[in-house]
Design a protein around this motif. Structure first.
Motif, mmCIF file in Angstrom:
data_model
loop_
_atom_site.group_PDB
_atom_site.id
_atom_site.type_symbol
_atom_site.label_atom_id
_atom_site.label_comp_id
_atom_site.label_asym_id
_atom_site.label_seq_id
_atom_site.Cartn_x
_atom_site.Cartn_y
_atom_site.Cartn_z
ATOM 1 N N PRO A 1 -5.383 7.350 3.878
ATOM 2 C CA PRO A 1 -6.044 6.253 3.151
ATOM 3 C C PRO A 1 -5.074 5.261 2.523
ATOM 4 O O PRO A 1 -5.292 4.055 2.600
ATOM 5 N N GLY A 2 -3.992 5.754 1.903
ATOM 6 C CA GLY A 2 -3.054 4.845 1.240
ATOM 7 C C GLY A 2 -2.404 3.883 2.206
ATOM 8 O O GLY A 2 -2.302 2.679 1.943
ATOM 9 N N LEU A 3 -1.948 4.381 3.357
ATOM 10 C CA LEU A 3 -1.337 3.514 4.352
ATOM 11 C C LEU A 3 -2.361 2.546 4.929
ATOM 12 O O LEU A 3 -2.047 1.393 5.232
ATOM 13 N N SER A 4 -3.598 2.983 5.047
ATOM 14 C CA SER A 4 -4.647 2.102 5.561
ATOM 15 C C SER A 4 -4.864 0.908 4.631
ATOM 16 O O SER A 4 -5.186 -0.190 5.076
ATOM 17 N N LEU A 5 -4.710 1.114 3.330
ATOM 18 C CA LEU A 5 -4.870 0.009 2.386
ATOM 19 C C LEU A 5 -3.884 -1.107 2.705
ATOM 20 O O LEU A 5 -4.189 -2.288 2.582
ATOM 21 N N LEU A 6 -2.664 -0.730 3.104
ATOM 22 C CA LEU A 6 -1.656 -1.725 3.438
ATOM 23 C C LEU A 6 -1.885 -2.327 4.809
ATOM 24 O O LEU A 6 -1.860 -3.546 4.993
ATOM 25 N N THR B 1 -13.333 9.219 -11.972
ATOM 26 C CA THR B 1 -12.647 8.965 -13.239
ATOM 27 C C THR B 1 -11.226 8.452 -13.077
ATOM 28 O O THR B 1 -10.705 7.784 -13.966
ATOM 29 N N HIS B 2 -10.563 8.779 -11.953
ATOM 30 C CA HIS B 2 -9.154 8.443 -11.806
ATOM 31 C C HIS B 2 -8.868 7.769 -10.454
ATOM 32 O O HIS B 2 -9.647 7.898 -9.504
ATOM 33 N N ILE B 3 -7.743 7.068 -10.397
ATOM 34 C CA ILE B 3 -7.310 6.373 -9.182
ATOM 35 C C ILE B 3 -6.698 7.365 -8.204
ATOM 36 O O ILE B 3 -5.808 8.139 -8.560
ATOM 37 N N LEU B 4 -7.164 7.339 -6.958
ATOM 38 C CA LEU B 4 -6.720 8.286 -5.942
ATOM 39 C C LEU B 4 -5.703 7.700 -4.971
ATOM 40 O O LEU B 4 -5.005 8.444 -4.282
ATOM 41 N N ALA B 5 -5.641 6.397 -4.857
ATOM 42 C CA ALA B 5 -4.635 5.730 -4.035
ATOM 43 C C ALA B 5 -4.505 4.307 -4.546
ATOM 44 O O ALA B 5 -5.493 3.686 -4.957
ATOM 45 N N ALA B 6 -3.267 3.795 -4.547
ATOM 46 C CA ALA B 6 -3.007 2.452 -5.054
ATOM 47 C C ALA B 6 -1.999 1.760 -4.153
ATOM 48 O O ALA B 6 -1.047 2.383 -3.681
ATOM 49 N N SER B 7 -2.216 0.484 -3.909
ATOM 50 C CA SER B 7 -1.253 -0.277 -3.114
ATOM 51 C C SER B 7 -1.057 -1.652 -3.720
ATOM 52 O O SER B 7 -1.927 -2.181 -4.410
ATOM 53 N N VAL B 8 0.117 -2.214 -3.457
ATOM 54 C CA VAL B 8 0.412 -3.570 -3.872
ATOM 55 C C VAL B 8 1.193 -4.230 -2.749
ATOM 56 O O VAL B 8 2.038 -3.601 -2.118
#
Length: 212
Positions: free
Chosen positions: A26-31, A198-205
């Motif tokens: 999922p995290g890489l997919s965000l990018l 309640t919390h962030i599971l993946a983050a991208s910038v």
């Protein structure tokens, strides 16, 4: 209790992988794939300030290279695809306070220059993706923005109330800043999240260039 909440919510993030991109975490997919729908324009004053650092190293999007990251933390630069491909580094590190592990991706759209155009952090799956280098200590990555494991409520505090729907439940995206690049183009910062209850599971910038 927090650890149990995160673990349960992580199951939801894993299910999102099929929605975002069956071939990526999922995290890489965000990018790599972004999110459909509208991005929330940040109107909070003052605007967020992106300040990326890892183990004392300042990382500037579109300036710091993957080679510089690899020289600091080790690992080999990986290439995915050809004409529409990208270059990346991945590190698997302990997650502070949870006893688990997280993945940090450094991503470059320009496979020739290989300047870092985006970064994503997510909880690691049971089996590490190929190419991810396991580290014994956390990278200590900070961005000045809400990150992995932060309360979802921090998003409203930093960015303002989201009004646009990304089209995928449990995801949200924001864009802010505008640096002129010439020829009527500006560089902006886009940050995207996968959220649990309640919390962030993946983050991208990442840095995005668009018309003024």
């Amino acid at each position: 209790m927090i650890r149990l909440t995160m673990a349960a919510a992580l199951l939801g993030a894993t299910a999102l992988a099929a929605t975002l991109d069956p071939g990526s975490t999922p995290g890489l997919s965000l990018l790599n794939d972004g999110l459909p729908g509208s991005v929330n324009e940040v109107t909070n004053t003052p605007a967020p300030v992106l300040d990326v650092r890892a183990a004392g190293m300042k990382i500037e999007l579109e300036k710091t290279t993957l080679a510089e990251i690899a020289a600091k933390f080790g690992g080999e630069i990986n290439m995915t695809g050809e004409e529409a491909g990208f270059a990346w580094l991945c590190y698997a590190t302990p997650t502070i306070g949870t006893g688990g592990a997280s993945l940090t991706w450094f991503y470059a759209v320009d496979t020739n220059v290989q300047a870092v155009s985006g970064i994503a952090v997510e909880y690691a799956p049971d089996e590490l993706p190929p190419g991810c280098l396991k580290q014994e200590a956390p990278l200590g990555l900070t961005t000045g923005l809400p990150g992995l494991g932060a309360p979802v409520a921090d998003l409203d505090t930093v960015f303002g109330k989201a009004t646009a729907d990304s089209g995928i439940p449990g995801t949200v995206a924001y864009v802010f800043g505008a640096t002129p690049e010439g020829n009527g183009l500006v560089s902006r910062t886009e940050t995207k999240y996968i959220t649990g209850d309640t919390h962030i599971l993946a983050a991208s910038v990442m840095s995005v260039v668009e018309e003024e």
